[in-house]
Design a protein around this motif. Structure first.
Motif, PDB file in Angstrom:
ATOM      1  N   LEU A   1       0.843  -1.197   0.000  1.00 18.70           N
ATOM      2  CA  LEU A   1       0.000   0.000   0.000  1.00 18.70           C
ATOM      3  C   LEU A   1       0.872   1.239   0.000  1.00 18.70           C
ATOM      4  O   LEU A   1       1.948   1.254   0.618  1.00 18.70           O
ATOM      5  N   GLU A   2       0.391   2.282  -0.688  1.00 19.69           N
ATOM      6  CA  GLU A   2       1.115   3.560  -0.718  1.00 19.69           C
ATOM      7  C   GLU A   2       0.115   4.697  -0.555  1.00 19.69           C
ATOM      8  O   GLU A   2      -0.979   4.654  -1.102  1.00 19.69           O
ATOM      9  N   TRP A   3       0.517   5.730   0.197  1.00 19.96           N
ATOM     10  CA  TRP A   3      -0.299   6.902   0.467  1.00 19.96           C
ATOM     11  C   TRP A   3       0.248   8.112  -0.283  1.00 19.96           C
ATOM     12  O   TRP A   3       1.403   8.095  -0.722  1.00 19.96           O
ATOM     13  N   PRO A   4      -0.544   9.177  -0.422  1.00 18.39           N
ATOM     14  CA  PRO A   4      -0.115  10.347  -1.203  1.00 18.39           C
ATOM     15  C   PRO A   4       1.176  10.995  -0.707  1.00 18.39           C
ATOM     16  O   PRO A   4       1.901  11.614  -1.482  1.00 18.39           O
ATOM     17  N   ASP A   5       1.473  10.864   0.584  1.00 23.13           N
ATOM     18  CA  ASP A   5       2.706  11.465   1.118  1.00 23.13           C
ATOM     19  C   ASP A   5       3.910  10.532   0.945  1.00 23.13           C
ATOM     20  O   ASP A   5       4.962  10.753   1.537  1.00 23.13           O
ATOM     21  N   CYS A   6       3.757   9.493   0.127  1.00 19.18           N
ATOM     22  CA  CYS A   6       4.797   8.499  -0.201  1.00 19.18           C
ATOM     23  C   CYS A   6       5.088   7.523   0.932  1.00 19.18           C
ATOM     24  O   CYS A   6       6.057   6.769   0.877  1.00 19.18           O
ATOM     25  N   ARG A   7       4.256   7.528   1.972  1.00 23.73           N
ATOM     26  CA  ARG A   7       4.324   6.496   3.000  1.00 23.73           C
ATOM     27  C   ARG A   7       3.907   5.195   2.341  1.00 23.73           C
ATOM     28  O   ARG A   7       3.069   5.195   1.438  1.00 23.73           O
ATOM     29  N   TRP A   8       4.485   4.085   2.752  1.00 19.44           N
ATOM     30  CA  TRP A   8       4.099   2.789   2.194  1.00 19.44           C
ATOM     31  C   TRP A   8       4.174   1.718   3.266  1.00 19.44           C
ATOM     32  O   TRP A   8       4.809   1.897   4.304  1.00 19.44           O
ATOM     33  N   TRP A   9       3.531   0.569   2.976  1.00 16.45           N
ATOM     34  CA  TRP A   9       3.434  -0.563   3.893  1.00 16.45           C
ATOM     35  C   TRP A   9       3.482  -1.830   3.047  1.00 16.45           C
ATOM     36  O   TRP A   9       2.788  -1.927   2.040  1.00 16.45           O
ATOM     37  N   LEU A  10       4.292  -2.819   3.448  1.00 17.35           N
ATOM     38  CA  LEU A  10       4.445  -4.054   2.672  1.00 17.35           C
ATOM     39  C   LEU A  10       4.412  -5.278   3.578  1.00 17.35           C
ATOM     40  O   LEU A  10       5.065  -5.313   4.620  1.00 17.35           O
ATOM     41  N   TRP A  11       3.650  -6.279   3.151  1.00 16.70           N
ATOM     42  CA  TRP A  11       3.713  -7.629   3.710  1.00 16.70           C
ATOM     43  C   TRP A  11       3.986  -8.545   2.533  1.00 16.70           C
ATOM     44  O   TRP A  11       3.408  -8.385   1.460  1.00 16.70           O
ATOM     45  N   ARG A  12       4.894  -9.489   2.736  1.00 10.85           N
ATOM     46  CA  ARG A  12       5.160 -10.477   1.689  1.00 10.85           C
ATOM     47  C   ARG A  12       5.505 -11.803   2.337  1.00 10.85           C
ATOM     48  O   ARG A  12       6.019 -11.855   3.460  1.00 10.85           O
ATOM     49  N   ALA A  13       5.221 -12.891   1.589  1.00  6.30           N
ATOM     50  CA  ALA A  13       5.533 -14.234   2.061  1.00  6.30           C
ATOM     51  C   ALA A  13       5.614 -15.155   0.852  1.00  6.30           C
ATOM     52  O   ALA A  13       4.851 -15.001  -0.106  1.00  6.30           O
ATOM     53  N   LEU A  14       6.536 -16.094   0.888  1.00  8.05           N
ATOM     54  CA  LEU A  14       6.643 -17.060  -0.197  1.00  8.05           C
ATOM     55  C   LEU A  14       5.503 -18.071  -0.115  1.00  8.05           C
ATOM     56  O   LEU A  14       5.047 -18.424   0.974  1.00  8.05           O
ATOM     57  N   VAL A  15       5.066 -18.531  -1.276  1.00  4.08           N
ATOM     58  CA  VAL A  15       3.975 -19.500  -1.363  1.00  4.08           C
ATOM     59  C   VAL A  15       4.536 -20.796  -1.921  1.00  4.08           C
ATOM     60  O   VAL A  15       5.255 -20.792  -2.919  1.00  4.08           O
ATOM     61  N   ASP A  16       4.225 -21.906  -1.269  1.00  2.15           N
ATOM     62  CA  ASP A  16       4.605 -23.218  -1.785  1.00  2.15           C
ATOM     63  C   ASP A  16       3.671 -23.532  -2.949  1.00  2.15           C
ATOM     64  O   ASP A  16       2.456 -23.669  -2.750  1.00  2.15           O
ATOM     65  N   PRO A  17       4.192 -23.633  -4.181  1.00  2.00           N
ATOM     66  CA  PRO A  17       3.314 -23.845  -5.332  1.00  2.00           C
ATOM     67  C   PRO A  17       2.597 -25.194  -5.315  1.00  2.00           C
ATOM     68  O   PRO A  17       1.498 -25.321  -5.847  1.00  2.00           O
ATOM     69  N   GLY A  18       3.194 -26.194  -4.692  1.00  2.00           N
ATOM     70  CA  GLY A  18       2.575 -27.514  -4.656  1.00  2.00           C
ATOM     71  C   GLY A  18       1.390 -27.590  -3.715  1.00  2.00           C
ATOM     72  O   GLY A  18       0.340 -28.132  -4.050  1.00  2.00           O
ATOM     73  N   THR A  19       1.540 -27.029  -2.521  1.00  2.00           N
ATOM     74  CA  THR A  19       0.482 -27.125  -1.516  1.00  2.00           C
ATOM     75  C   THR A  19      -0.381 -25.862  -1.426  1.00  2.00           C
ATOM     76  O   THR A  19      -1.371 -25.855  -0.700  1.00  2.00           O
TER      77      THR A  19
ATOM     78  N   PHE B   1       7.546  -1.752  -6.727  1.00  2.00           N
ATOM     79  CA  PHE B   1       6.304  -1.305  -6.098  1.00  2.00           C
ATOM     80  C   PHE B   1       6.394   0.185  -5.802  1.00  2.00           C
ATOM     81  O   PHE B   1       7.455   0.713  -5.494  1.00  2.00           O
ATOM     82  N   GLY B   2       5.250   0.840  -5.852  1.00  2.00           N
ATOM     83  CA  GLY B   2       5.148   2.198  -5.371  1.00  2.00           C
ATOM     84  C   GLY B   2       5.584   3.296  -6.322  1.00  2.00           C
ATOM     85  O   GLY B   2       5.790   3.070  -7.507  1.00  2.00           O
ATOM     86  N   ARG B   3       5.643   4.469  -5.728  1.00  2.00           N
ATOM     87  CA  ARG B   3       5.921   5.716  -6.440  1.00  2.00           C
ATOM     88  C   ARG B   3       4.783   6.068  -7.401  1.00  2.00           C
ATOM     89  O   ARG B   3       4.954   6.820  -8.340  1.00  2.00           O
ATOM     90  N   TRP B   4       3.602   5.492  -7.165  1.00  2.00           N
ATOM     91  CA  TRP B   4       2.457   5.697  -8.044  1.00  2.00           C
ATOM     92  C   TRP B   4       1.870   7.082  -7.908  1.00  2.00           C
ATOM     93  O   TRP B   4       1.438   7.674  -8.892  1.00  2.00           O
ATOM     94  N   TRP B   5       1.824   7.633  -6.693  1.00  2.00           N
ATOM     95  CA  TRP B   5       1.294   8.985  -6.501  1.00  2.00           C
ATOM     96  C   TRP B   5       2.171   9.995  -7.217  1.00  2.00           C
ATOM     97  O   TRP B   5       1.662  10.897  -7.886  1.00  2.00           O
ATOM     98  N   SER B   6       3.480   9.834  -7.094  1.00  2.00           N
ATOM     99  CA  SER B   6       4.407  10.744  -7.778  1.00  2.00           C
ATOM    100  C   SER B   6       4.248  10.637  -9.291  1.00  2.00           C
ATOM    101  O   SER B   6       4.222  11.648  -9.997  1.00  2.00           O
ATOM    102  N   LEU B   7       4.150   9.415  -9.807  1.00  2.00           N
ATOM    103  CA  LEU B   7       3.977   9.202 -11.242  1.00  2.00           C
ATOM    104  C   LEU B   7       2.659   9.822 -11.722  1.00  2.00           C
ATOM    105  O   LEU B   7       2.619  10.470 -12.770  1.00  2.00           O
ATOM    106  N   GLY B   8       1.615   9.672 -10.951  1.00  2.00           N
ATOM    107  CA  GLY B   8       0.323  10.264 -11.310  1.00  2.00           C
ATOM    108  C   GLY B   8       0.397  11.783 -11.360  1.00  2.00           C
ATOM    109  O   GLY B   8      -0.133  12.412 -12.282  1.00  2.00           O
ATOM    110  N   ARG B   9       1.070  12.398 -10.380  1.00  2.00           N
ATOM    111  CA  ARG B   9       1.208  13.856 -10.368  1.00  2.00           C
ATOM    112  C   ARG B   9       2.067  14.333 -11.532  1.00  2.00           C
ATOM    113  O   ARG B   9       1.756  15.322 -12.186  1.00  2.00           O
TER     114      ARG B   9
END
Length: 182
Positions: free
Chosen positions: A113-131, A154-162
Motif C-alpha cells: 500500500l502507498e499513500w499520497p505522502d509516499c508512505r508505504w506498507w508491505l507484507w510479503r511471504a513465499l507461497v509453496d506452489p505444490g500445496t 512497487f510504489g511511487r504511483w502517486w508521484s507518477l500520477g502527479r
C-alpha cells in the motif's frame, strides 16, 4: 481515450479501516484466505473513505497497458460524485518473483500500500506452489515509517500520477450496473 472493462469488487468501509497497519493487516487476511484456494491473483486496491475497490489487473496485459501507469491513474481516478477520493493505492495477491535473472520464478503473496505522502506498507511471504500454502518463516513486514527501503517494483504511483497527469475514470456499465474502468 482508451477504454477497458476490468472486474471491480467493492469492500464496504465497515469491513476495512484506513489506519496504515490495520488496513494492511485486513488485506493480508484476505490474501491469506485466498492463497490456499488458489484464488489470489494480483489485483490493484484503492482505499477510499467509505470503501475499498479491488480491481483485476489481468486484462491490462492483453491490452498492453503498463500496470504502474494504471495504478498511477488510480491515484487520480474519477469515480463519481458520491465516492470519495483515493486515500491509498496498492497491489495485493500472488505475484511471481525471481532472485536472479536466470533463476526460476517463485510465487510470493504480497500486500503493498502507498499513500499520497509516499508512505508505504508491505507484507510479503513465499507461497509453496505444490500445496498452495504460505511457507513458514517467510513472512516479512516493512514500512516507510520504520526507515525501510522501498521494495523494487512497487510504489511511487502517486508521484507518477502527479508527474504525468494520467487519470482513470471508473464508472458502472449502464445496462448491467457493473463497474468498469476507462
Amino acid at each position: 481515450m482508451q477504454q477497458l472493462q476490468v472486474p471491480i469488487q467493492t469492500l464496504s468501509r465497515d469491513t476495512l479501516v484506513l489506519n496504515d497497519d490495520e488496513l494492511g493487516e485486513a488485506l493480508v487476511e484476505l490474501v491469506r484466505a485466498a492463497v490456499p484456494r488458489r484464488t489470489a491473483p494480483a489485483v490493484a486496491t484503492v482505499a477510499r473513505p467509505e470503501r475499498i475497490d479491488v480491481i483485476g489487473l489481468q486484462p491490462l496485459a492483453a491490452h498492453r497497458i503498463p500496470v504502474n501507469g494504471f495504478i498511477a491513474g488510480l491515484t487520480r481516478a474519477e469515480v463519481g460524485p458520491d465516492v470519495g477520493d483515493a486515500r491509498a493505492v496498492g497491489v495485493m495477491g500472488t505475484v511471481q518473483v525471481r532472485n536472479a535473472p536466470d533463476a526460476p520464478s517463485v510465487p510470493m503473496a504480497v500486500v503493498f500500500l502507498e499513500w499520497p505522502d509516499c508512505r508505504w506498507w508491505l507484507w510479503r511471504a513465499l507461497v509453496d506452489p505444490g500445496t498452495a500454502t504460505i511457507k513458514e518463516g517467510t513472512e516479512v513486514r516493512t514500512r516507510a515509517v520504520d526507515g525501510d527501503a522501498m521494495p523494487v517494483g512497487f510504489g511511487r504511483w502517486w508521484s507518477l500520477g502527479r508527474r504525468t497527469g494520467v487519470k482513470v475514470t471508473i464508472r458502472s456499465r449502464a445496462a448491467a450496473d457493473s463497474p468498469h474502468v476507462h
